[in-house]
Design a protein around this motif. Structure first.
Motif, PDB file in Angstrom:
ATOM      1  N   SER A  11       0.860  -1.214   0.032  1.00 23.14           N
ATOM      2  CA  SER A  11      -0.093  -0.046  -0.018  1.00 23.14           C
ATOM      3  C   SER A  11       0.854   1.299  -0.091  1.00 23.14           C
ATOM      4  CB  SER A  11      -0.907  -0.101   1.170  1.00 23.14           C
ATOM      5  OG  SER A  11      -1.898  -0.978   1.007  1.00 23.14           O
ATOM      6  N   SER A  12       1.788   1.090   0.911  1.00 22.27           N
ATOM      7  CA  SER A  12       2.800   2.426   0.884  1.00 22.27           C
ATOM      8  C   SER A  12       3.502   2.435  -0.458  1.00 22.27           C
ATOM      9  CB  SER A  12       3.794   2.092   2.043  1.00 22.27           C
ATOM     10  OG  SER A  12       4.918   3.159   1.878  1.00 22.27           O
ATOM     11  N   SER A  15       1.266   3.832  -3.229  1.00 17.63           N
ATOM     12  CA  SER A  15       1.020   5.171  -2.932  1.00 17.63           C
ATOM     13  C   SER A  15       1.974   6.077  -3.339  1.00 17.63           C
ATOM     14  CB  SER A  15       0.704   5.403  -1.410  1.00 17.63           C
ATOM     15  OG  SER A  15       0.202   6.825  -1.080  1.00 17.63           O
ATOM     16  N   ASN A  16       3.159   5.803  -3.401  1.00 14.96           N
ATOM     17  CA  ASN A  16       4.375   6.449  -3.877  1.00 14.96           C
ATOM     18  C   ASN A  16       4.386   6.335  -5.365  1.00 14.96           C
ATOM     19  OD1 ASN A  16       5.650   7.310  -1.346  1.00 14.96           O
ATOM     20  ND2 ASN A  16       6.541   5.374  -1.055  1.00 14.96           N
ATOM     21  N   SER A  47      -4.883   4.620  -2.793  1.00 13.48           N
ATOM     22  CA  SER A  47      -4.392   5.341  -1.572  1.00 13.48           C
ATOM     23  C   SER A  47      -4.987   6.857  -1.986  1.00 13.48           C
ATOM     24  CB  SER A  47      -2.800   5.407  -1.700  1.00 13.48           C
ATOM     25  OG  SER A  47      -2.190   5.766  -3.116  1.00 13.48           O
ATOM     26  N   SER A  70      -5.471  -1.250   4.452  1.00 13.58           N
ATOM     27  CA  SER A  70      -4.027  -0.446   4.330  1.00 13.58           C
ATOM     28  C   SER A  70      -4.281   0.795   3.342  1.00 13.58           C
ATOM     29  CB  SER A  70      -3.094  -1.397   4.271  1.00 13.58           C
ATOM     30  OG  SER A  70      -3.119  -2.189   3.251  1.00 13.58           O
ATOM     31  N   GLU A  74      -3.469   4.720   3.548  1.00 14.46           N
ATOM     32  CA  GLU A  74      -2.513   5.617   2.933  1.00 14.46           C
ATOM     33  C   GLU A  74      -3.327   6.657   2.391  1.00 14.46           C
ATOM     34  OE1 GLU A  74       0.628   5.372   2.286  1.00 14.46           O
ATOM     35  OE2 GLU A  74       0.753   3.996   3.741  1.00 14.46           O
ATOM     36  N   LYS A  77      -3.869   9.450   4.978  1.00 17.58           N
ATOM     37  CA  LYS A  77      -2.541  10.097   5.051  1.00 17.58           C
ATOM     38  C   LYS A  77      -2.498  11.264   3.780  1.00 17.58           C
ATOM     39  CE  LYS A  77       0.161   6.431   6.420  1.00 17.58           C
ATOM     40  NZ  LYS A  77       1.513   5.756   5.928  1.00 17.58           N
ATOM     41  N   LYS A  78      -2.705  10.729   2.553  1.00 16.20           N
ATOM     42  CA  LYS A  78      -2.612  11.782   1.422  1.00 16.20           C
ATOM     43  C   LYS A  78      -3.761  12.786   1.303  1.00 16.20           C
ATOM     44  CE  LYS A  78      -1.264   9.787  -2.254  1.00 16.20           C
ATOM     45  NZ  LYS A  78      -1.047   8.673  -3.121  1.00 16.20           N
TER      46      LYS A  78
END
Length: 176
Positions: A11-12, A15-16, A47, A70, A74, A77-78
């Motif tokens: 997931s991280s 997202s990137n 995300s 998850s 993300e 956060k975004k």
């Protein structure tokens, strides 16, 4: 000898990847179709990059749904500080929304990962929550060809994830 432990979730990582210029360009045909100030449901929001673009560029009333907690973490956060609704849904369960509530429904990078039965169910659920004159916008990779333009995109700075994304989606996208 030192061993470096890298702890990165899918997931991280995803997202990137969505922050790369090529991914924003990939989503642009969808963003350009959404009129300002409309009520939008993003199915498989991941995300939240599409929601971020719609909120910033179109002042949309956005809701994102996903089966992955998850991915939604993300997205939180975004989209921190933005007026957006994120909802975790269960695969195969009815959407938790009233009928005919959305002007636009976006399904980006989702259908090619589902079975035909899952695709039909998801599209039927979409029709249930779509306003009478609403639209469903679908964006999906084809998995075909790696053109000169694609190679140029890959070689641009900050676009290294394009090649990896292409390799990871190519097989499923071709089947779709």
């Amino acid at each position: 000898r030192y061993i470096m432990k890298i702890n990165i979730s899918f997931s991280s990582f995803f997202s990137n990847v969505q922050e790369a210029p090529w991914y924003v360009e990939f989503l642009e045909p969808v963003v350009s179709q959404i009129p300002p100030f409309t009520k939008v449901l993003d199915i498989g929001t991941g995300s939240g990059k599409l929601l971020q673009l719609l909120l910033n560029e179109k002042n949309s009333d956005c809701t994102g749904i996903d089966i992955s907690s998850s991915m939604l973490a993300e997205a939180e956060k975004k989209l921190k500080g933005m007026a957006v609704s994120l909802v975790q849904v269960t695969s195969g369960a009815a959407f938790p929304f009233q009928s005919a509530g959305f002007d636009e429904i976006c399904i980006c990078n989702v259908l090619f990962n589902l079975s035909v039965a899952e695709q039909k169910f998801l599209l039927n659920q979409s029709l249930e929550v779509l306003k009478e004159k609403g639209r469903i916008i679908i964006l999906s990779p084809t998995g075909k060809g790696f053109t000169i333009a694609g190679l140029r995109k890959l070689l641009k700075r900050h676009n290294k994830s394009f090649g990896l994304w292409y390799m990871l989606t190519r097989k499923s996208a071709r089947k779709y």
